[in-house]
Design a protein around this motif. Structure first.
Motif, short mmCIF file in Angstrom:
data_model
loop_
_atom_site.label_atom_id
_atom_site.label_comp_id
_atom_site.label_asym_id
_atom_site.label_seq_id
_atom_site.Cartn_x
_atom_site.Cartn_y
_atom_site.Cartn_z
N MET A 244 -35.75 13.67 39.22
CA MET A 244 -36.04 14.45 40.35
C MET A 244 -35.43 13.63 41.56
O MET A 244 -34.44 14.24 42.27
N CYS A 245 -35.35 12.40 41.77
CA CYS A 245 -34.86 11.66 42.76
C CYS A 245 -33.14 11.68 42.71
O CYS A 245 -32.77 12.26 43.64
N ASN A 246 -32.74 11.51 41.64
CA ASN A 246 -31.03 11.51 41.62
C ASN A 246 -30.49 13.07 41.88
O ASN A 246 -29.65 13.22 42.48
N GLU B 81 -32.71 5.87 47.22
CA GLU B 81 -31.37 5.82 46.62
C GLU B 81 -30.89 4.66 47.60
O GLU B 81 -31.15 4.52 48.58
N PRO B 82 -29.96 3.74 46.69
CA PRO B 82 -29.38 2.73 47.55
C PRO B 82 -28.40 3.27 48.45
O PRO B 82 -27.75 4.46 48.23
N ILE B 83 -27.92 2.68 49.60
CA ILE B 83 -26.87 2.88 50.60
C ILE B 83 -26.04 1.74 50.78
O ILE B 83 -26.62 0.54 50.21
N GLN B 84 -24.84 2.09 50.90
CA GLN B 84 -23.93 0.92 51.35
C GLN B 84 -24.16 0.21 52.35
O GLN B 84 -24.45 0.49 53.45
N PRO B 85 -24.32 -1.35 52.15
CA PRO B 85 -24.29 -2.05 53.58
C PRO B 85 -23.36 -1.52 54.71
O PRO B 85 -22.15 -1.37 54.23
#
Length: 196
Positions: free
Chosen positions: A1-3, A96-100
């Motif tokens: 679900m998340c992805n 979800e990860p985000i880019q620094p």
């Protein structure tokens, strides 16, 4: 679900900033735009037109609910609040990860470029202008911290929302102090170079 949900909303940071603001406090498009001008806008900028356009799209996507609120002597206002689909979208984005962040700092490039100018001190006025802007923002942040979190008139008690708002504000305060220290170093360097 998340992805699966995140793939549909990737790159929609303005929508997420609006969801956070509306979860903190429902409001009209005008009130939301004013909040961006006063607080969230220091971390994510958007014009009033962008906010209104995104609000319409979010309503069409079912992320927000809109209700008419009667007003005395004025036209009714539309109050926006977050719908379940909006909460789900925000939850998916949070996991979800985000880019620094990468730094794009035009002033830093100008400062380096000053080495190739006949008079590197020509940047002094520009650096002073940036210093004043950061000093003003720091003053604004510190006043907000006293009003909302640490001063004698600050609301009593604490909850997760207030603690997280405060930690973001403390990050802004630390950033402005770091910028001011760096700009003071730049000014000292430019003044020293101007003397030679």
């Amino acid at each position: 679900m998340c992805n699966e949900l995140h793939r549909k909303i990737r790159g929609m940071a303005l929508e997420h900033a609006i969801l956070v603001s509306l979860l903190e406090q429902p409001g009209s498009g005008y009130e939301l735009a004013r909040r961006f001008d006063r607080s969230i806008g220091y971390f994510w900028t958007a014009t009033h037109q962008q906010i209104y356009r995104v609000l319409k799209r979010m309503e069409a996507d079912g992320w927000i609910d809109v209700r008419e609120v009667p007003q005395q002597g004025r036209p009714d206002k539309k109050e926006h609040s977050v719908a379940e689909a909006g909460r789900a979208a925000l939850s998916a984005w949070l996991c979800e990860p985000i880019q620094p962040d990468s730094v794009r700092h035009e002033l830093a490039v100008k400062i380096r470029g000053a080495a190739f100018d006949d008079d590197p001190a020509t940047l002094i006025r520009e650096v002073e202008r940036h210093h004043l802007a950061h000093a003003d923002r720091l003053t604004h942040y510190l006043a907000g911290e006293r009003r909302d979190f640490t001063g004698p008139d600050a609301p009593a008690g604490s909850d997760a929302g207030r603690e997280l708002q405060h930690v973001v504000l403390r990050g802004g305060i630390a950033y402005e102090r770091m910028q001011l220290a760096w700009l003071e170093d730049v000014l000292a360097t430019l003044h020293r170079l101007a003397e030679h």
